[in-house]
Design a protein around this motif. Sequence first.
Motif, mmCIF file in Angstrom:
data_model
loop_
_atom_site.group_PDB
_atom_site.id
_atom_site.type_symbol
_atom_site.label_atom_id
_atom_site.label_comp_id
_atom_site.label_asym_id
_atom_site.label_seq_id
_atom_site.Cartn_x
_atom_site.Cartn_y
_atom_site.Cartn_z
ATOM 1 N N ILE A 1542 21.312 8.094 138.715
ATOM 2 C CA ILE A 1542 20.290 8.182 137.654
ATOM 3 C C ILE A 1542 20.798 9.005 136.227
ATOM 4 C CG2 ILE A 1542 18.133 9.565 137.345
ATOM 5 C CD1 ILE A 1542 17.306 8.792 140.169
ATOM 6 N N ASN A 1543 21.710 9.958 136.720
ATOM 7 C CA ASN A 1543 22.125 10.826 135.549
ATOM 8 C C ASN A 1543 23.069 9.533 134.696
ATOM 9 O OD1 ASN A 1543 21.268 12.992 136.041
ATOM 10 N ND2 ASN A 1543 23.095 13.795 137.311
ATOM 11 N N LYS A 1548 23.520 6.639 129.514
ATOM 12 C CA LYS A 1548 23.302 5.369 128.828
ATOM 13 C C LYS A 1548 22.083 4.928 128.101
ATOM 14 C CE LYS A 1548 24.111 0.568 129.987
ATOM 15 N NZ LYS A 1548 24.362 -0.661 131.036
ATOM 16 N N LYS A 1549 20.890 5.647 128.966
ATOM 17 C CA LYS A 1549 19.577 5.370 128.160
ATOM 18 C C LYS A 1549 19.650 6.102 126.878
ATOM 19 C CE LYS A 1549 17.746 2.415 130.841
ATOM 20 N NZ LYS A 1549 17.378 1.093 130.059
ATOM 21 N N LEU A 1555 20.426 5.046 119.299
ATOM 22 C CA LEU A 1555 20.524 3.912 118.476
ATOM 23 C C LEU A 1555 18.980 3.342 118.204
ATOM 24 C CD1 LEU A 1555 23.330 2.142 120.090
ATOM 25 C CD2 LEU A 1555 23.442 3.305 118.256
ATOM 26 N N LEU A 1556 18.250 3.595 119.181
ATOM 27 C CA LEU A 1556 16.597 3.209 118.821
ATOM 28 C C LEU A 1556 16.270 3.980 117.856
ATOM 29 C CD1 LEU A 1556 15.470 1.919 122.252
ATOM 30 C CD2 LEU A 1556 16.281 0.438 120.406
ATOM 31 N N GLU A 1557 16.433 5.391 118.161
ATOM 32 C CA GLU A 1557 15.882 6.332 117.247
ATOM 33 C C GLU A 1557 16.211 6.031 116.022
ATOM 34 O OE1 GLU A 1557 15.312 10.289 120.230
ATOM 35 O OE2 GLU A 1557 16.909 10.058 118.565
ATOM 36 N N GLN A 1558 17.567 5.863 115.656
ATOM 37 C CA GLN A 1558 18.148 5.568 114.277
ATOM 38 C C GLN A 1558 17.294 4.242 113.473
ATOM 39 O OE1 GLN A 1558 22.171 5.270 114.418
ATOM 40 N NE2 GLN A 1558 22.566 7.232 114.815
ATOM 41 N N GLN A 1559 17.164 3.367 114.592
ATOM 42 C CA GLN A 1559 16.435 2.116 113.932
ATOM 43 C C GLN A 1559 14.931 2.519 113.810
ATOM 44 O OE1 GLN A 1559 17.103 -1.077 117.099
ATOM 45 N NE2 GLN A 1559 19.340 -1.066 116.675
#
Length: 1635
Positions: A1542-1543, A1548-1549, A1555-1559
């Motif tokens: 899970i870690n 990875k998440k 990356l999603l936050e930047q987008q």
Amino acid sequence: MDDIGGLEIRWAQGFTDKAVDFVDNETVCYRCGSHICFLNLHTKILKVFPSPGRGVSALTASGNSGVFAFSEQRLSPSIFVCSFPELQVKNELKGTAQLDYTSLTLSDGGPYLGCCSSLPDYSITVWNWETAEPICTHPQAGRDVVSLVFNPLNWLQLCTLGTTSITVWNIEKSANVHVLKKSMIQLPAADGSFAESPTSVSQIVSKNLPHFASETPSSTNSGLKGEQAESMMMDLSNRVRLTPSAICWTATSKLYVGCTEGFLLLADPDSLSVSILFNSTTADANPELSKSNFQSLTLNKNGLIAVGEDGVMHCLQIKGTQIDISQTWQLERPVATVKFSPDGETLLLSTSTGQIYTVNPTQSDEVVKVLDVLSGSFVAAALLHNNRDICVSLRQSGDLQLWSPDGVCLGSLSLQVQVTSMACCPIAHYIAVGTASGNILFIDLNEDQQPRVVYQIYLNHTAVDHLVFDQEGHFLLASGSDSHMYVLDARPSKRFEVVGYTVAPGSIVSLSTQCIRDSEKVKVLLLCAGQGNLNHDGELLLLLSLPATNLKETVDRHGGLSSEVLKATRYKVPHPLKSCVLGAGEVFAYCQEKKALQRFQLPQDTDASSQQALQLDPQQEERAHPLGPASLLLSPHGLWLASVGRDGLLRLRETASLERYVELQCHSCRLGGVGSVSFSPDSLTLLTTGFADGSLVCSNLRAQGVDADKVGEATQYSRRMAENLKDIFNTENPVLAGFPVWGFAAGIKKQKEIEVSGRTSADMAEQDESASRLCAAHCHPTWLESRREAVIKEDNEKYFETKRNLRETIKELRDAIQQMAHENEDLPEQHFNLNAEEQSKYEAMVEQEVTRVRAEIKQDILEKCYLYDVLKRECWDSVKVKGRVIKAFHSDLKVQNYPLRERTQKELEELRRVENIGKLEMAAATLSDMKPEEQREEQHGAAESVSLAGSFSAQLGHSNPFIYDQFCLITTEQRINQIILLQDVIYCIKTAFNSEFEALHRQKVQELKRLSDRNRRVRELMLQLDIDEELWEPGMADSECPERLLTVEDSEIKAEKYLTPEQKEEEERRKLEELTHLAAQEDASRGRALDDMMEGVLQVKKEDILKKEIPPPECVLPKTEEEKKAYKEYEKKVKELSEEKETYRRSLETEVKKLQNCTMDATHKIDETLTKLLEKKEKYVVAIYQEELKITYLVESVLMEEEMNDRELEIKLKLEKMELYKDEIVEEVKRQEEEVKVFHEAYDCIVAEDKILDKDFRKDFFDVPNSVVDALYKLFKRRPRVQKMRAQVDINPSLLKEHRLCASLPPDALGKMLKAMEDLDSPENMPGGLNPSIWERFCAIRRTKVESEHQVKLKALTLAEMQAFLQRRRDEEKAAEQEIKNLSEALESVHREKNRLLTDTMVQVILKQGQVELSATDLTVDYTDLILYHRSVVDHLRKQIRMLGEEKIATMVKRKDVRKGTIQLEWEHKVLRKKIEDLHDKARNIKMLRLSEEQRHMTHLSKKDQNSEMSKQVSTLEKHLALMKKTHLKSVQQLVRNIERINRSTAKKAEENALLEQQLLDMQLKLAQLRHSCKPTAFEDNEEARAEERMQEIAKMSKLKEVARAQEQTLALLRAEVERLTRRNFPSLDQLKHN
């Protein structure tokens, strides 16, 4: 001169710079030349502060503290800080600036001054002007700084406005240490978008590029390193950004930024973020603000004041991003700066043209003009000859102004022409003004408020440079640059009549007069320049003597003054002079060459009739102005000499002693110094004008001591002159006052009225025709031309009859000449050559022109020949194999060869070097551990492998044995050597093809020759056969024989060929030889006779059969037998001849066809060979392209490695720099830690001492009762409330950001506290019954306590500052470490990339069709994601695949057996589960059974049995516990593995989330913009839909709640039922016992 006194400034006027600042609420200061003017906005009183140094450069002021500061203009300038209104210098700051300071600013929060120096250091320095010590400095920081502004709420922050950027400087403070830190605010792009920051040093790998090429920064590609690379990246990032024009601090310590593109920005200095408040390019932009470019900004409680170049001022209310215009003012002129007074009540506006306006927004919208001194350079200024002491000044633009004795402007007049000189008349209130167009304007000054132009004279075509009145006002002398001096009558009653003129021996440099009252003469001295003197230095003195009366009688008809009356005397000076004045029998002059002031004594007895110049030597010479040229002027009484120069100094001397003088710095030497100087009639006041600083200075001569009699002499002389001129003044001045306004001036006045009223230019042109008179003055004749025209007119009238007779005589002569011309038409041409000399002259001119044209043509031909030679040498001779083609005979097919240049010696040497390296490597490989036979076989196999070689060159037989294997190219040297070898292969391939091409080309040439021979034979045969048919005659095109392009045939030249005389002789000789040869041929009579006799042959040729004819018999109709026999024989011969002709014709036709077929066969064979050559060339082209592609890849890899090396070097340089910076930071941190530790110890001591004072309070009052001590202790703790200083602007305190972490207490805080303590120390606060001595002791102890508390506060604040400073240094250390880490990682990344580029090489492989196992959907297949393996690796992989397949089959068989066993076990497990159910039923039945007595007795066992039973249970439980531990351990291990998994997924998440936050930020910004744009429209459309949807959601929620409530009740019932059933089915044994 020192005995008289000194010079002091009386007043000054002018506006040198647009910068205006408040020094208090009512007074502003601005720069006026070398002085600073202070203007009271209410009383309009003007004060002048002369600079204590050399001029004034940069100026700033602080209205809250009443302090102003300025820098001087000199090398290594100082900054002077002065107080207002005392106008005293508080301190002089001597910094490190070498040339000048570009900007100054004062802080309102303390005695701090910021300055920015110019080149070469460009440093920003912050001073404590009270101690004259620099606090901190930063070199090379202000290269393009325009202005420097402190934050009014925090002196530790200031902002610099540059031409392209905005920088915020934060002062970090730690005790006595200050550090200036830079923060650059990145402005948006020119279109309003936020540009990306420059690329970081970390490497970016792009998979879109071929071969995973790395994207390198522009600086690396350009080869720049270090600071040059950073500068280049900064320039690239700033190139398309907005241009800031104004800045203003807000109430929240943010910055409003105005841009020239019409943008208004809000910048946060802390986060360095920028938001756009107004964008003029958007469609919804306010049209009023769109026209403004925010030239200046200022802020107060009413809003933001913004001013643009269009002269419109707006008051803006800003709420978030919404901007509203609350007020608008339309101004007369564009405003340069706008500022509020310290109390925020008065708004100050200043223009660059010399106007100052004020507005009080809270009271009225009226714009009040408080100052209008105009702008532009002064031409001259003078004091009027009356008792009113009024000054008149004139600017170059034609602006005339009158000034009061206090320097107040009384009136003005705009002449709207460019003026060059001015003179003030002593006998009437008018001045004469010379213009650049050659006019002299006479202006009446009787009315101070309304001066008027009363007369005008067009004197000359050139500018009037000099205007001088004599001392008694007899004449006005004028001169220009044409060596003419004009004498005008100065009396208005004579209407300023021009008396006459005289011509000087050169251009006039200086003009002065001296009036001798006793002899009634006016002496005039002219300083004239020599012929060809470009510096306009005077070399000749011309002294004239004009009679004061009856001068007009001595003037000739053309206006010239009589030389007998003038008595001109010429004097030659040893050195060129710049200026001179005439005294009583002496001349004072300034020599620029020697930088000296000279005195010349004029001889008494001179011969005026002599034209020879007398040599004049200086009698005295003294050092004068070091920076010339200088101008001289004598005082009216002739005892004082004033001199001014480009150094800005005014020097005053006595004529009796030139070595002593007094001086005054009047104007700036950097702006040209002093332009002109003039005396008042009493010689006690002097006026000076600046050359280019636009200032006017009035200074007084201050008398002192017993020598005030010399001043009295000047006053007495002035009174005597006034008495002498009183009568003529009273006569002439009324005449002047009666003059009407000249038409030109009336037009100017009307034009000004039209401008004020806002009329259009067309209306002005219609109603202002009179104003164009001066503009069209050059169309009218000058005075001298008018005089000459009058003389000509008078002569014409006088000699009218004589001229008429002459005209008639001339007419008769003309008629006679015309008649003779008609008679001479038949005469030969020689009779008309009357003037042989003129004819020879014209012939020589023609010959000269012909020679010149021939020379030009020859030069042009020579240039073209040279160009031809260069082009031929570079593009033809240097080519070893010329480019040519071979065309097919019967098709459009053509083949071109490869043009090749001769390989240079350097290239051949490089090839030999590489081949030698290959030989050595092969020899070294032979001696290695590998067997030679195996190595040769492997190399031979690799060489023969076309697929691995990557080209077909080896198949074509052209390969180099030293070419490396593609898989062995590791080093850069190997790749470079491989490039050289591949280039050699390409050269060999082209050479081989060219050899075959040349063979075919020769074959075609030979075939064309044979074809020409055949065609010649065919033509002969066709001529015999009488066939007229065009033959096919192919030839060589220009592309096949390019040599023909270099030769020009005579047939190509259309123009007639020009032959030189030599060529003509050669042509004639050649023609003569041809004629001789022809004549010789005609003499061969014998041969010609033989040809005539035998028709050229001795026997009949076979070719003549077709021409042969049988002569018919004589008789046409045979009658006799002989005739019939002869006729039959004739028919027989005819028949035989016809048969022979037919046979011969057929043979000829057969031969023609044979020749034509031969031609066709040969040409077709050539075409077939050419086709084969083309096919072969295609193979050659493929091979060449393959080799070139390999070279391209190799070159790319070499270049990439070079770029990697450059990047590596750049990163290493940055890393070294950062490591040095880190070492400095570490040392700084250690030093600060030590200082903080020491200071903390001192602080602890002070705190302990303060606590001791509190503890010892009762001990100090041991003799006082406890109740009184308690009351005193309460008073001891009591402190007064000190009123805090209010902010400059009345704003909401909650809006202010807290910047006081590093701030300190006000410097007078302790004083205010002690002053407030005086009220508490008063006896009224003393407790009742207390002894006054004890109260005094108490007050002293309390003051000591207050001082101690104040010291504790100061120490605490200082400690907080030091700790914050230390923390920032630690943060910088961490940032440096992180940057070092990033650079190290970047360096490692570069190393990895270099290794990858060296190992993962680009390999070119040739694959056969069907060998590529890829689904090629596109035209080309992308091989970037593929890996190339050796065949053995693939075979090994296939072997493993087969082995693993067999293992899989075996495993599947085992799995089948296991599956079968599993099914059997499942069946057994099912059986056992059924048994368990049966046993459970039995156990339930056992539980429901009742125990009998025996069974109950069984419960009463013995203790031993019980222990044994318990031990059994314990052992069972231990086994069960061990099993549970084992199971728990397995579950824990499983959970640990799950946690690790899970870690990993979490990390990875997290990366994906980053990356999603930047987008998301970009999407949120776009979403906000879309919402902002769509919200007003979508809101109304979706309102009903949202209401309906909300209603459905509410209904759905209510239904769900009802269902949940019903289910909850059902669950409760089910739980109760389950519990009841459990109790019923499983009763406890205890219950059974009770039962």
